[in-house]
Design a protein around this motif. Structure first.
Motif, PDB file in Angstrom:
ATOM      1  N   PRO A 104       0.826  -1.208   0.000  1.00 55.36           N
ATOM      2  CA  PRO A 104       0.000   0.000   0.000  1.00 55.36           C
ATOM      3  C   PRO A 104       0.867   1.268   0.000  1.00 55.36           C
ATOM      4  N   ASP A 105       0.633   2.129  -0.977  1.00 53.41           N
ATOM      5  CA  ASP A 105       1.381   3.383  -1.110  1.00 53.41           C
ATOM      6  C   ASP A 105       2.881   3.119  -1.095  1.00 53.41           C
ATOM      7  N   GLY A 106       3.286   2.048  -1.766  1.00 53.49           N
ATOM      8  CA  GLY A 106       4.690   1.658  -1.769  1.00 53.49           C
ATOM      9  C   GLY A 106       5.528   2.467  -2.746  1.00 53.49           C
ATOM     10  N   PRO A 107       6.845   2.261  -2.709  1.00 51.12           N
ATOM     11  CA  PRO A 107       7.741   2.999  -3.602  1.00 51.12           C
ATOM     12  C   PRO A 107       7.656   2.498  -5.039  1.00 51.12           C
ATOM     13  N   VAL A 108       7.863   3.396  -5.969  1.00 49.85           N
ATOM     14  CA  VAL A 108       7.902   3.053  -7.392  1.00 49.85           C
ATOM     15  C   VAL A 108       9.362   3.116  -7.830  1.00 49.85           C
ATOM     16  N   GLN A 109       9.913   1.976  -8.185  1.00 53.58           N
ATOM     17  CA  GLN A 109      11.320   1.902  -8.556  1.00 53.58           C
ATOM     18  C   GLN A 109      11.496   2.039 -10.071  1.00 53.58           C
ATOM     19  N   VAL A 110      12.380   2.936 -10.466  1.00 54.49           N
ATOM     20  CA  VAL A 110      12.719   3.126 -11.877  1.00 54.49           C
ATOM     21  C   VAL A 110      14.178   2.747 -12.072  1.00 54.49           C
ATOM     22  N   THR A 111      14.431   1.797 -12.971  1.00 53.07           N
ATOM     23  CA  THR A 111      15.805   1.410 -13.322  1.00 53.07           C
ATOM     24  C   THR A 111      15.986   1.595 -14.822  1.00 53.07           C
ATOM     25  N   ASP A 112      17.125   1.169 -15.340  1.00 53.27           N
ATOM     26  CA  ASP A 112      17.380   1.301 -16.774  1.00 53.27           C
ATOM     27  C   ASP A 112      16.409   0.469 -17.603  1.00 53.27           C
ATOM     28  N   TRP A 158       3.016   3.250 -15.632  1.00 55.35           N
ATOM     29  CA  TRP A 158       3.691   4.484 -16.038  1.00 55.35           C
ATOM     30  C   TRP A 158       4.651   4.165 -17.180  1.00 55.35           C
ATOM     31  N   ASP A 159       4.677   5.030 -18.175  1.00 50.48           N
ATOM     32  CA  ASP A 159       5.545   4.789 -19.329  1.00 50.48           C
ATOM     33  C   ASP A 159       7.003   5.159 -19.052  1.00 50.48           C
ATOM     34  N   GLY A 160       7.292   5.675 -17.856  1.00 52.96           N
ATOM     35  CA  GLY A 160       8.675   5.993 -17.508  1.00 52.96           C
ATOM     36  C   GLY A 160       9.167   7.324 -18.047  1.00 52.96           C
ATOM     37  N   MET A 161       8.278   8.101 -18.667  1.00 52.86           N
ATOM     38  CA  MET A 161       8.663   9.396 -19.229  1.00 52.86           C
ATOM     39  C   MET A 161       8.186  10.524 -18.327  1.00 52.86           C
ATOM     40  N   TYR A 173      10.069   6.726  -6.858  1.00 52.87           N
ATOM     41  CA  TYR A 173       8.960   7.633  -7.123  1.00 52.87           C
ATOM     42  C   TYR A 173       7.715   7.172  -6.359  1.00 52.87           C
ATOM     43  N   ARG A 174       6.617   7.901  -6.550  1.00 59.16           N
ATOM     44  CA  ARG A 174       5.372   7.568  -5.856  1.00 59.16           C
ATOM     45  C   ARG A 174       4.185   7.848  -6.766  1.00 59.16           C
ATOM     46  N   TYR A 175       3.189   6.942  -6.763  1.00 57.66           N
ATOM     47  CA  TYR A 175       1.970   7.096  -7.548  1.00 57.66           C
ATOM     48  C   TYR A 175       0.855   7.709  -6.703  1.00 57.66           C
ATOM     49  N   VAL A 176       0.066   8.588  -7.335  1.00 57.01           N
ATOM     50  CA  VAL A 176      -1.172   9.094  -6.751  1.00 57.01           C
ATOM     51  C   VAL A 176      -2.242   9.005  -7.830  1.00 57.01           C
TER      52      VAL A 176
END
Length: 229
Positions: A104-112, A158-161, A173-176
């Motif tokens: 719940p309301d967890g982190p959004v990880q972006v990698t390569d 999320w498209d990462g852009m 990151y974080r989603y709302v």
């Protein structure tokens, strides 16, 4: 003539003797088996021979001792059971290491190569959904609009852009999500998929287990909604 209250009368412990013995004995906030037996045998040894303890009272005190013994044994067994269950919970939670769970309301990880997905639940469906993405400093970097959705779980991808058209830098990151359902706006909790990196005990009597996930967030195992991989 003064009366010596420190001596016993007809084998019965006097008030002065009782107070002296009580003062010399370490005080406890509760009575255990040893204290009960000491009190019981002292009573028997110092009873008035002309007025001994009646059978009914004797049996009642033995029944009290039996109940105390049973309660003590039950407490020991319960403590052992709680300890065993805590170990079982730890082993069960450890099996989640390396797996992805919905936090719940967890982190959004972006990698390569990857961007964490999320899910929300819309019981009545949705006429439209707005997805906002915030970086670890709380700055809005991306807004996406999703069309109508059927009732149930909706995947947020999320498209990462960024809104500027550039790839988002690696990080957390974080989603709302804002849902428009039949003219009513709401912000349901977003469950984000994150990899379990550690397991720990909260140290509480109810045996609560905590999961550490990638991105630095800690979540109660009971709050995990879904497990994948």
């Amino acid at each position: 003539m003064a009366i010596d209250t420190s001596s016993s009368i007809n084998g019965v412990m006097t008030t002065a003797q009782y107070n002296a013995q009580k003062a010399a004995t370490p005080q406890s906030t509760s009575m255990g088996q040893s204290e009960f037996l000491t009190l019981f045998t002292t009573q028997l040894k110092n009873q008035d021979p002309t007025d001994p303890v009646k059978n009914e009272a004797f049996v009642a005190q033995l029944a009290q001792f039996s109940q105390l013994e049973a309660t003590t044994a039950m407490k020991t067994s319960m403590n052992s059971l709680v300890s065993s269950m805590s170990n079982d919970r730890m082993l069960g939670a450890a099996s989640l290491m390396g797996k992805q769970v919905a936090v719940p309301d967890g982190p959004v990880q972006v990698t390569d190569t990857t961007v964490s997905q999320g899910t929300i639940n819309v019981p009545a469906g949705a006429d439209g959904i707005q997805l906002q993405v915030f970086n670890d400093k709380g700055i809005l970097v991306r807004t996406q609009i999703m069309g109508a959705q059927k009732p149930g779980d909706v995947t947020l991808a999320w498209d990462g852009m960024t809104d500027g058209g550039q790839p988002a830098v690696n990080g957390t990151y974080r989603y709302v999500a804002t849902v428009n359902s039949q003219g009513v706006m709401s912000k349901p909790t977003v469950n984000t998929y994150a990899t379990v990196t550690g397991v720990s005990s909260a140290g509480t009597s109810d045996g609560t287990m905590l999961l550490e996930v990638a991105g630095g967030k800690t979540v109660n195992l009971a709050d995990v909604k879904r497990i994948v991989n």
